[in-house]
Scaffold this motif. Structure first.
Motif, PDB file in Angstrom:
ATOM      1  N   PHE A 268      76.193   3.819  -1.382  1.00  0.00           N
ATOM      2  CA  PHE A 268      75.606   2.793  -0.528  1.00  0.00           C
ATOM      3  C   PHE A 268      75.546   3.273   0.921  1.00  0.00           C
ATOM      4  N   ALA A 269      76.568   4.022   1.345  1.00  0.00           N
ATOM      5  CA  ALA A 269      76.534   4.613   2.681  1.00  0.00           C
ATOM      6  C   ALA A 269      75.369   5.591   2.803  1.00  0.00           C
ATOM      7  N   GLU A 270      75.152   6.394   1.760  1.00  0.00           N
ATOM      8  CA  GLU A 270      74.018   7.318   1.747  1.00  0.00           C
ATOM      9  C   GLU A 270      72.694   6.559   1.834  1.00  0.00           C
TER      10      GLU A 270
ATOM     11  N   TRP B 165      71.895   6.379  17.210  1.00  0.00           N
ATOM     12  CA  TRP B 165      72.867   6.028  16.171  1.00  0.00           C
ATOM     13  C   TRP B 165      74.293   6.208  16.684  1.00  0.00           C
ATOM     14  N   THR B 166      74.514   7.241  17.462  1.00  0.00           N
ATOM     15  CA  THR B 166      75.853   7.437  18.038  1.00  0.00           C
ATOM     16  C   THR B 166      76.207   6.294  18.972  1.00  0.00           C
ATOM     17  N   ALA B 167      75.255   5.873  19.799  1.00  0.00           N
ATOM     18  CA  ALA B 167      75.511   4.755  20.713  1.00  0.00           C
ATOM     19  C   ALA B 167      75.838   3.480  19.940  1.00  0.00           C
ATOM     20  N   ALA B 168      75.093   3.232  18.873  1.00  0.00           N
ATOM     21  CA  ALA B 168      75.344   2.033  18.062  1.00  0.00           C
ATOM     22  C   ALA B 168      76.714   2.103  17.406  1.00  0.00           C
ATOM     23  N   ALA B 169      77.117   3.283  16.929  1.00  0.00           N
ATOM     24  CA  ALA B 169      78.415   3.436  16.270  1.00  0.00           C
ATOM     25  C   ALA B 169      79.564   3.255  17.256  1.00  0.00           C
ATOM     26  N   VAL B 170      79.365   3.663  18.498  1.00  0.00           N
ATOM     27  CA  VAL B 170      80.406   3.503  19.516  1.00  0.00           C
ATOM     28  C   VAL B 170      80.555   2.037  19.913  1.00  0.00           C
ATOM     29  N   ILE B 171      79.437   1.340  19.990  1.00  0.00           N
ATOM     30  CA  ILE B 171      79.456  -0.066  20.408  1.00  0.00           C
ATOM     31  C   ILE B 171      79.956  -0.982  19.301  1.00  0.00           C
ATOM     32  N   ALA B 172      79.663  -0.662  18.069  1.00  0.00           N
ATOM     33  CA  ALA B 172      79.900  -1.561  16.937  1.00  0.00           C
ATOM     34  C   ALA B 172      81.327  -2.094  16.824  1.00  0.00           C
ATOM     35  N   PRO B 173      82.391  -1.262  16.956  1.00  0.00           N
ATOM     36  CA  PRO B 173      83.744  -1.794  16.750  1.00  0.00           C
ATOM     37  C   PRO B 173      84.140  -2.893  17.728  1.00  0.00           C
ATOM     38  N   SER B 174      83.652  -2.816  18.950  1.00  0.00           N
ATOM     39  CA  SER B 174      84.035  -3.818  19.948  1.00  0.00           C
ATOM     40  C   SER B 174      83.020  -4.935  20.091  1.00  0.00           C
ATOM     41  N   ALA B 175      81.839  -4.775  19.505  1.00  0.00           N
ATOM     42  CA  ALA B 175      80.805  -5.802  19.631  1.00  0.00           C
ATOM     43  C   ALA B 175      81.057  -6.986  18.705  1.00  0.00           C
ATOM     44  N   HIS B 176      81.824  -6.749  17.626  1.00  0.00           N
ATOM     45  CA  HIS B 176      82.151  -7.799  16.663  1.00  0.00           C
ATOM     46  C   HIS B 176      80.882  -8.435  16.076  1.00  0.00           C
TER      47      HIS B 176
ATOM     48  N   MET C 216      77.939   2.145  10.803  1.00  0.00           N
ATOM     49  CA  MET C 216      78.929   2.928  10.052  1.00  0.00           C
ATOM     50  C   MET C 216      79.759   3.832  10.975  1.00  0.00           C
ATOM     51  N   PRO C 217      80.565   3.254  11.873  1.00  0.00           N
ATOM     52  CA  PRO C 217      81.286   4.052  12.876  1.00  0.00           C
ATOM     53  C   PRO C 217      82.151   5.165  12.295  1.00  0.00           C
ATOM     54  N   LEU C 218      82.733   4.950  11.111  1.00  0.00           N
ATOM     55  CA  LEU C 218      83.612   5.971  10.539  1.00  0.00           C
ATOM     56  C   LEU C 218      82.841   7.172   9.984  1.00  0.00           C
ATOM     57  N   PHE C 219      81.584   6.951   9.601  1.00  0.00           N
ATOM     58  CA  PHE C 219      80.863   7.996   8.881  1.00  0.00           C
ATOM     59  C   PHE C 219      79.619   8.521   9.585  1.00  0.00           C
ATOM     60  N   SER C 220      79.056   7.751  10.504  1.00  0.00           N
ATOM     61  CA  SER C 220      77.841   8.207  11.184  1.00  0.00           C
ATOM     62  C   SER C 220      78.016   9.538  11.915  1.00  0.00           C
TER      63      SER C 220
ATOM     64  N   GLY D  82      88.304   8.672  13.919  1.00  0.00           N
ATOM     65  CA  GLY D  82      88.376   7.817  12.737  1.00  0.00           C
ATOM     66  C   GLY D  82      89.269   8.336  11.641  1.00  0.00           C
ATOM     67  N   VAL D  83      89.746   9.579  11.762  1.00  0.00           N
ATOM     68  CA  VAL D  83      90.560  10.176  10.695  1.00  0.00           C
ATOM     69  C   VAL D  83      91.837   9.388  10.417  1.00  0.00           C
ATOM     70  N   PRO D  84      92.637   8.993  11.426  1.00  0.00           N
ATOM     71  CA  PRO D  84      93.874   8.251  11.121  1.00  0.00           C
ATOM     72  C   PRO D  84      93.630   6.991  10.286  1.00  0.00           C
ATOM     73  N   LYS D  85      92.545   6.276  10.560  1.00  0.00           N
ATOM     74  CA  LYS D  85      92.252   5.075   9.768  1.00  0.00           C
ATOM     75  C   LYS D  85      91.917   5.445   8.331  1.00  0.00           C
TER      76      LYS D  85
END
Length: 412
Positions: free
Chosen positions: A159-161, A188-199, A208-212, A247-250
């Motif tokens: 599904f990620a693919e 896409w990088t900008a969206a992935a950086v914003i996503a975790p705090s944008a809620h 997909m912040p962990l995989f993008s 994202g590796v520790p998570k």
């Protein structure tokens, strides 16, 4: 592959033509993808409780300390996927992209879903089938979007693919170019950086912040490979690596049975980036082992079949066969099953599906005449006037032949 510009001045008129220079086949990508698949298989068979009925560290006290990080093979898959999808779409139209992806991922997947569902229905000790509506929904490969559980645990990566394909289809629809690929990576990088705090759930799902970072880095590596390394591309890769390591520790916490150090996973990710950098810059072109093409073809069916079917077999034989022998023999059996799935399903049915879908796409193109803009022109004249419907230039049409077996590495 490298591209050379050859120009000639003729009476004050400059004729510059971009021609392809054949490059060695990228067998090394097939080998790297198979290695990633085996890492995931080893993780499921020797680092999870699975069919053993007890913690895997009790069964493999020494091996488990290494294979517990085998899930990083998924990250390697995504890194390779960014490279190969960008490579295989260059000079192609959107319809061609859709057809190639559907024919690549669905035939083996449909059979794997039904086989896995049948096995866990007959022997539900490891996993059970809730109902057959779930199985039918899984055949779409869209079950996660509808909140339906996966028939096999590995399907979440598919599904990620698919989300990556949908996003990159925007680039393909407008014509893949160097500039557009770089812009895509940046957005896409900008969206992935914003996503975790944008809620914003929708943003988080698609960014997909962990995989993008892996997909983005793969695209940048391919641009290096097709053109040449630049500070811009190295900057994209460096930024992606830092975001991936964040994202590796998570990911370690999500996949570990208890508290384990995260530095081995970090090291694996760094090594994967280094290997892709070597591939992108031609340092591993000397790897010309033809058997890797066959090995790489087994990767996707092996990935689809191995988890719950394998765990069910482990459950049934764990008290009769020594654990190391059982796992080793099971890996060989799964590779054999993957070969059968490739030869008996992927190759014949993939070709038939490709022919059927191509005919459908061509029919759609023939019937999609723009009445207002056509001004009485024939469909052929209309097609020549619309950039998205033009056939790729000759040097772009040759691209699939140059990439060789590497284009098979984008399945999972």
């Amino acid at each position: 592959m490298r591209f050379a510009r050859r120009g000639q001045l003729d009476g004050g008129r400059t004729a510059v033509r971009q021609q392809s220079v054949p490059a060695p086949r990228l067998y090394v990508l097939d080998g790297l993808r198979l290695l990633a698949a085996l890492m995931v298989v080893a993780f499921h068979y020797t680092a999870l409780r699975g069919g053993w009925g007890r913690p895997a560290r009790e069964v493999f006290p020494h091996l488990e300390t290494v294979t517990r990080y085998g899930w990083t093979g998924v990250e390697v898959f995504f890194l390779i996927s960014g490279f190969v999808i960008c490579m295989s779409t260059w000079g192609r139209r959107l319809g061609d992209f859709v057809v190639s992806r559907a024919c690549r991922i669905y035939p083996a997947y449909w059979v794997a879903v039904l086989l896995t569902a049948g096995v866990v229905a007959l022997w539900p000790q490891v996993r059970s089938v809730k109902n057959w509506d779930v199985v039918l929904t899984n055949l779409t490969m869209l079950q996660q979007g509808m909140g339906v559980w996966d028939v096999d645990g590995v399907y979440w990566t598919l599904f990620a693919e698919l989300k990556f394909y949908v996003l990159f289809a925007i680039v393909v629809a407008t014509g893949v170019t160097y500039r557009k690929c770089v812009l895509f990576c940046g957005l896409w990088t900008a969206a992935a950086v914003i996503a975790p705090s944008a809620h914003i759930k929708l943003l988080d799902i698609w960014a997909m912040p962990l995989f993008s970072p892996y997909f983005v880095a793969g695209i940048a590596f391919y641009l290096m490979h097709r053109f040449k390394p630049t500070a811009l591309l190295w900057g994209i890769v460096g930024m992606s690596l830092l975001l991936a390591l964040h994202g590796v520790p998570k990911r370690v916490a999500d996949n570990a049975d208890g508290v384990v150090p995260s530095w081995p996973a970090t090291l694996i990710v760094v090594v994967a980036f280094v290997l892709m950098a070597l591939i992108a810059n031609g340092a591993l072109n000397w790897v010309q082992w033809r058997w890797l093409a066959t090995a790489g073809a087994l990767t996707y069916p092996l990935y689809l079949l191995h988890q719950y079917i394998g765990m069910t077999i482990i459950y049934g034989l764990r008290d009769r066969v020594p654990a190391p022998l059982l796992v080793g023999a099971l890996m060989v059996v799964m590779l054999g099953a993957a070969w059968l799935l490739h030869r008996c399903v992927e190759q014949p049915f993939g070709k038939r599906l490709r022919t059927a879908l191509r005919n459908g796409i061509e029919e759609m193109r023939r019937e999609s005449v723009v009445p207002d803009g056509g001004r009485g022109r024939t469909p052929a004249a209309l097609r020549d006037s619309l950039p998205l419907l033009k056939e790729p230039r000759l040097y772009d049409q040759a691209e699939p032949d140059r990439v060789g077996a590497a284009t098979k590495a984008d399945g999972a």
